[in-house]
Design a protein around this motif. Structure first.
Motif, PDB file in Angstrom:
ATOM      1  N   VAL A  24     -37.143  19.368  47.358  1.00  0.00           N
ATOM      2  CA  VAL A  24     -36.362  20.079  48.358  1.00  0.00           C
ATOM      3  C   VAL A  24     -36.599  19.699  49.775  1.00  0.00           C
ATOM      4  O   VAL A  24     -35.454  19.721  50.676  1.00  0.00           O
ATOM      5  CB  VAL A  24     -36.516  21.951  48.386  1.00  0.00           C
ATOM      6  N   THR A  25     -37.817  19.324  50.137  1.00  0.00           N
ATOM      7  CA  THR A  25     -37.928  18.992  51.327  1.00  0.00           C
ATOM      8  C   THR A  25     -37.047  17.464  51.739  1.00  0.00           C
ATOM      9  O   THR A  25     -36.227  17.380  53.073  1.00  0.00           O
ATOM     10  CB  THR A  25     -39.466  18.589  51.873  1.00  0.00           C
ATOM     11  N   ALA A  27     -34.478  16.755  50.288  1.00  0.00           N
ATOM     12  CA  ALA A  27     -33.185  17.195  50.306  1.00  0.00           C
ATOM     13  C   ALA A  27     -32.743  17.577  51.497  1.00  0.00           C
ATOM     14  O   ALA A  27     -31.689  17.309  52.111  1.00  0.00           O
ATOM     15  CB  ALA A  27     -32.522  18.283  49.226  1.00  0.00           C
ATOM     16  N   LEU A  28     -33.411  18.370  52.398  1.00  0.00           N
ATOM     17  CA  LEU A  28     -33.150  18.930  53.548  1.00  0.00           C
ATOM     18  C   LEU A  28     -33.268  17.630  54.674  1.00  0.00           C
ATOM     19  O   LEU A  28     -32.494  17.545  55.417  1.00  0.00           O
ATOM     20  CB  LEU A  28     -34.172  19.991  53.937  1.00  0.00           C
ATOM     21  N   ASN A  30     -32.728  14.542  54.345  1.00  0.00           N
ATOM     22  CA  ASN A  30     -31.486  13.675  54.273  1.00  0.00           C
ATOM     23  C   ASN A  30     -30.364  14.440  54.470  1.00  0.00           C
ATOM     24  O   ASN A  30     -29.445  13.764  55.296  1.00  0.00           O
ATOM     25  CB  ASN A  30     -31.517  13.156  52.525  1.00  0.00           C
TER      26      ASN A  30
END
Lengths: 63, 63, 63, 63, 63, 63
Positions: A24-25, A27-28, A30
């Motif tokens: 998730v980190t 994804a954020l 990027n």
């Protein structure tokens, strides 16, 4: 920021949760052009009997 | 949607919580013209020593 | 307590929201044996483009 | 109102939490011209393994 | 941490809000032995018609 | 579940937010073995003057 709160039913392993926060980190980082150091994630694990869907209290199995 | 979070002091029985989610789900279905399947309810039970009113930490009795 | 937060998509009339808070307050008074004066309800209206389901940002119609 | 939620890592004594709610209540009374009776504070203690920063799950020490 | 969320009815000036975050930050620094840099505060201003008490939607005056 | 809330400072384009929810949904699907249909994401955009760090109200630039 970003500050993220992820609600999941109780029961996942610490390894799965570590994998989740990493992905998730990323994804954020990027999608929002922020640095990993900017990202904070809180995991809220809901116990059985604390979440209802369509008027029925959910148990782990139905989750 | 709707997604509902209900904060109550710890200590109610599972039967009471089931009765609560049924009645709150019906209240939302009747007032918002949504289907039961649309309604999700999260119950957050606050432990003694985690809620303060007027500067004083509340215990169960005073709740 | 109880403190309730209800998340709904933006767009309901004030009358509908008043009807909702009345019915939800009654549901809690009946099921939890609390007084109306104990019940606080916060309504959080999500604007279009602020809620996603299955990876897609929801618009009002699909809500 | 005001309704305050304070998230801290687990582990503080009840005395420290009582001191915190007193001081935060006074801060709000002084800055917002509200009465102590208007102020409600919820303390959410995050357990180890439930909070991540920069993709890593924090433990108490790093808090 | 600590991460603080303060819910107030809409309408305070930016100066009052700045004074509030300063005083609440100091209260946390003094009571929890944390550094100012550790403290993050989010202000959530509730619009009229989004908060109900005892089944009635509150307007600013009654706040 | 999972139900995700992502807090960011106001100002990102709808395209960026759509890219974010897609990537975060994929991250959860891969790490938690859930289906896209299980994932709901709420985006909370904080306006300038509603978030403070170390006692100072943040403006967009410093975000």
């Amino acid at each position: 920021m970003p500050y993220v709160k992820i609600k999941i039913m109780e029961g996942r392993s610490i390894e799965k949760k570590q994998k989740m926060v990493e992905q998730v980190t990323n994804a954020l980082v990027n999608s929002l052009d922020v640095k990993p150091d900017d990202v904070r994630i809180e995991i809220l694990e809901l116990r059985e009997g604390t979440f209802a869907h369509a008027g029925k209290l959910a148990s782990k199995k139905t989750e």
